[in-house]
Design a protein around this motif. Structure first.
Motif, short mmCIF file in Angstrom:
data_model
loop_
_atom_site.label_atom_id
_atom_site.label_comp_id
_atom_site.label_asym_id
_atom_site.label_seq_id
_atom_site.Cartn_x
_atom_site.Cartn_y
_atom_site.Cartn_z
N TRP A 11 9.00 -7.28 -2.97
CA TRP A 11 7.66 -7.22 -2.08
C TRP A 11 7.06 -5.88 -2.21
CZ3 TRP A 11 11.69 -9.51 0.74
CH2 TRP A 11 11.94 -11.13 0.80
N TYR A 15 7.38 -7.29 4.11
CA TYR A 15 7.87 -8.60 4.63
C TYR A 15 9.39 -7.97 5.28
CZ TYR A 15 4.77 -11.54 2.11
OH TYR A 15 3.80 -12.14 1.46
N HIS A 81 14.41 -12.28 -1.13
CA HIS A 81 13.61 -13.24 -1.64
C HIS A 81 14.38 -14.34 -2.63
CE1 HIS A 81 10.36 -14.33 -4.64
NE2 HIS A 81 9.35 -13.74 -3.64
N GLU A 284 3.10 -16.52 4.64
CA GLU A 284 2.94 -15.82 5.64
C GLU A 284 4.01 -16.16 6.79
OE1 GLU A 284 0.01 -13.31 5.51
OE2 GLU A 284 0.96 -13.97 3.47
N PHE A 287 5.82 -13.00 8.51
CA PHE A 287 4.86 -12.32 9.49
C PHE A 287 4.52 -13.08 10.86
CE2 PHE A 287 3.77 -10.38 5.08
CZ PHE A 287 4.22 -9.15 5.43
N GLU A 371 2.57 -13.59 -2.17
CA GLU A 371 2.11 -12.40 -1.64
C GLU A 371 1.03 -11.98 -2.50
OE1 GLU A 371 3.68 -7.90 -1.45
OE2 GLU A 371 4.82 -9.19 -2.67
#
Length: 820
Positions: A11, A15, A81, A284, A287, A371
């Motif tokens: 990323w 993240y 990931h 998202e 987050f 992303e």
């Protein structure tokens, strides 16, 4: 011994906050990442190895082997990931490292195994079958009807998913070789996603959300939104179903992302598993969980992969409280494209609480994953209805336009900063021959205008001002665009501008690593590049103590200045005490000093510079220039000779050193200028500069080899493969002429010197009336530069001797600060 962890990371946004998950001071935490991901890693990383993409198993293995050679076998391998789970599991098996291996991972990465496992446990799943060819899909459709979905067996984020509505569409479809596929019926139902933690004893923290649109539609250009649910009856049914599904797949603790089909009446919802991942949700979701619910799903996954207990927040009851939601807007043009408009949605009554939108002028590359969606928004409110209304309002209000980049159209490169005419006019000429040139500088251009297609004058050269100026320039061209600088004081700013605008350039982190000589030394030492003893000192007394440990002679230098300003050598304690102030008080126009000085062992032996071209991490050495130094102890560069070098006994060691230095500092693209000492123990790096060399060295290289480094810098900035084919192999040398003492120049005539056979050019560097103070009082106090070519170094020397004797100069000595 500290524990060694290898983290595979991709990323560019934060993240995962790895520094908060494990103490990097007591553990060796090394990273394998991409050029885009390097900037989001902790500064305390033990080492960072970059690869073009973490899905390239060969590259990742090579990076892991290098880290193991440095720090030993890892005790854990972490990958958060979804795409990186497979290679992490393979490495664990190969290295016998604890953690999830391929067999345990199969139900979450292989959708055929997943469907089989769930069906066997009585969990509803759509009919699923392998789709090896047209005939197998045709047979499936005959049994289940059209339309059907074709999916990669190990896919992610709906990549490669195709809806096929008829026999004719199937006949027109081409199967991708070596990509296993499956087929399922297309179901037009609502899709939920449930994110959370299975504790091994049931469900811990979890939340259920409903997609607005769906992931497949997003790949076809529709916005993708999600809103958390607050219907208690539906949530009760989803919770019970999720508990059954997660326990059917594993009885261990794990972080899950479960996608469900929802159909049937509200009072009796029917649920089926679409698919499930053993990792935090994408888009998202991580987050949103941190910001709205106070739970870090990445921290939970990291803890489990490291064999640590789950954080307390993994067990939180999230049944009440605010609801969150998110929205992704795809790019409205084929990538690569340039942003024409993107209006902020912050501050609106029905708007997001945060957003990630591109800026006008930014180039959007074709990068995978949610992303890198065109725009990203996050929402929070008291109810599902409020969040959904805000999402829909944002979809209606967001004005997003992009223009495709035409690779066939003429390119434009933006040069940030200027440089003096004598030292850089040749570079402007070479750049203008390669592409349209726009200039951004703090003064109006004069002599540069003949080379420019445009310019912007900015009184302030801060990053925000530069970003706006470069964006204005690049939006004026339909073709490729790029940016670079040859000004040392603007290297970091230009790197950040390029990052913001999505333009090819070395990363801001790599630029900082090159600019900060202390960071350079530390990273080289960590990477095992041939060592140079060094220390970070704050004052004279500390310097004297550290020098005794390092061993005399020592060199003291400012951490961030340029042009050898403030660099001094001391042969003993008395001399160090006497010259220390030259380093501590040194200044260079436009560069702020960093904290403290670097003290390092003196590297005895000839000094050379190496110009390299780096693209996609491949380092190619182009020129070697042998430095002529003077005015000891101040390391003034009084000349340079570019000559053949690949036959030298140190050539292979030099190549290895320079390649490893680029890797250690994270430099994956750009023209660089390294300074190296050829010591008795082998080549040792003095510093690596993330820019085109100065002092006419690129011009010498072109004269000696035919390779134009300025043209290469332009090509790299435009994302084009540079032409590095050598067309000759001769010598080229520059000699700088200095006054014999501190002086005021009264007259300078180089016309006779310019007529000497073998002289390429004679460049006046000081106009009449110029005050020249010799080192350490002045910075590069030169009268003129004489450039010559020849078949051998001796031929160059003979030409320079004659030409220098024909330069007519009149000076007036300065006595006590005044001209005599």
């Amino acid at each position: 011994m500290p524990t060694h962890l290898i983290v595979i990371h991709r990323w560019s946004d934060r993240y995962a906050d790895y520094a908060a998950y494990i103490d990097h001071r007591t553990h060796l935490v090394s990273y394998i990442t991409t050029p885009q991901g390097a900037g989001s890693l902790p500064d305390e990383a033990a080492a960072v190895r970059t690869v073009a993409g973490t899905e390239d198993a060969k590259e990742v293995r090579a990076a892991a082997e290098a880290l193991i050679e440095q720090f030993g076998k890892p005790t854990r391998i972490v990958a958060l990931h979804e795409v990186d789970l497979d290679i992490a599991a393979e490495l664990r098996e190969e290295l016998d490292v604890p953690g999830e291996q391929l067999t345990a991972l199969a139900p979450f990465r292989d959708k055929l195994v997943m469907a089989e496992r769930l069906t066997g446990a009585g969990i509803p799943v759509p009919a699923t079958a392998p789709a090896a060819d047209h005939e197998s899909v045709r047979a499936f459709a005959a049994a289940h009807g059209w339309p059907v979905l074709l999916k990669p067996v190990r896919g992610t984020a709906s990549a490669g998913v195709v809806r096929i509505g008829s026999q004719a569409e199937l006949d027109a479809h081409t199967f991708v070789p070596d990509v296993p596929m499956l087929v399922q019926p297309y179901l037009p139902h609502a899709i939920l996603h449930v994110d959370g933690v299975a504790t091994g004893n049931g469900l811990g923290a979890w939340r259920a959300s409903r997609y607005l649109s769906n992931c497949l539609a997003f790949t076809e250009g529709a916005p993708l939104g999600s809103v958390e649910l607050d219907d208690p009856e539906l949530l009760a049914a989803v919770g019970e179903f999720t508990a059954r599904a997660t326990s059917a797949l594993s009885d261990r603790p794990w972080v899950f992302h479960l996608e469900l089909f929802l159909s049937g009446p509200a009072h009796a919802p029917r649920l089926q598993v679409l698919e499930v991942g053993a990792r935090p949700g994408g888009a998202e979701v991580p987050f949103l969980w941190q910001e709205v619910h106070g739970t870090d799903l990445m921290a939970c996954a990291f803890a489990l992969q490291c064999g640590m207990p789950l954080p307390a927040s993994a067990h939180a009851d999230l049944a009440t409280g605010e609801r969150g939601g998110w929205l992704l807007i795809p790019t409205p043009a084929s990538r690569p494209c340039r942003v024409v408009s993107a209006n902020s949605q912050l501050g609106k009554d029905q708007g997001p609480y945060t957003e990630r939108i591109p800026i006008v002028g930014q180039t959007l590359a074709d990068l995978p994953g949610y992303e890198h969606s065109g725009a990203r928004f996050r929402f929070r409110a008291g109810s599902t209805a409020e969040v959904e209304a805000a999402i829909r309002a944002t979809v209606g209000d967001f004005r997003f336009r992009c223009a495709p980049v035409d690779p066939a159209a003429p390119g434009q490169v933006v040069i940030v900063g200027n440089g003096g005419r004598p030292y850089r006019e040749y570079a402007f000429e070479a750049a203008a021959e390669r592409a349209a040139v726009a200039l951004i500088t703090d003064t109006e251009p004069t002599w540069q205008r003949r080379y420019l297609a445009g310019h912007r004058t900015k009184a302030a050269m801060d990053v925000d001002s530069l970003t706006r100026a470069v964006a204005e320039c690049v939006t004026e061209t339909p073709g490729r665009a790029g940016v670079f600088t040859w000004n040392e004081n603007l290297v970091e700013s230009t790197a950040e501008v390029a990052r913001r605008l999505g333009l090819p350039h070395m990363s801001p982190a790599a630029a900082r690593n090159c600019r900060d000589k202390l960071a350079t030394r530390r990273l080289l030492a960590t990477a095992g590049v041939p060592a140079v003893r060094f220390a970070h000192v704050q004052d004279r007394q500390q310097a004297l103590r550290e020098a005794a440990a390092v061993g005399y002679p020592v060199v003291v230098k400012p951490r961030s200045l340029a042009g050898s300003v403030g660099v001094v050598i001391a042969h003993d304690a008395a001399e160090l005490g006497a010259v220390y102030h030259h380093a501590s008080e040194a200044v260079f126009p436009g560069i702020a000093p960093l904290d403290g000085l670097v003290l390092e062992e003196f590297l005895d032996g000839p000094e050379i510079s190496v110009d390299s071209v780096v693209r996609d991490g491949e380092v190619r050495l182009v020129n070697v220039a042998r430095k002529r130094l003077g005015f000891e102890p101040f390391f003034e560069e009084i000349g340079h000779l570019v000559s053949p070098w690949r036959h030298e006994t140190w050539a292979d060691d030099l190549t290895d050193l320079v390649v490893e230095a680029h890797r250690a500092l994270g430099v994956r693209v750009g023209v660089t200028h390294a300074e190296v000492r050829l010591t008795a123990a082998g080549p040792r790096l003095v510093e690596l500069n993330g820019r085109l060399g100065g002092d006419f060295i690129p011009q010498l290289g072109r004269l000696a080899t035919g390779v134009d480094l300025t043209a290469a810098a332009v090509d790299l900035a435009l994302g084009v493969e540079p032409d590095l084919r050598s067309t000759r192999n001769i010598c080229a040398e520059v000699r700088f002429l200095y006054p014999p003492e501190d002086s005021v120049v009264r007259a300078l005539d180089v016309s006779a010197a310019a007529q000497v056979p073998g002289v390429s050019s004679v460049v006046p560097l000081a106009e009449p009336g110029r005050r020249l103070l010799l080192p350490p009082r002045g910075v590069v106090p030169r009268l003129a530069a004489v450039v010559a070519t020849g078949g051998t170094p001796q031929e160059c020397r003979n030409v320079l001797d004659l030409a220098a004797s024909l330069v007519h100069v009149e000076t007036e000595a300065i006595v006590e600060g005044k001209a005599a």
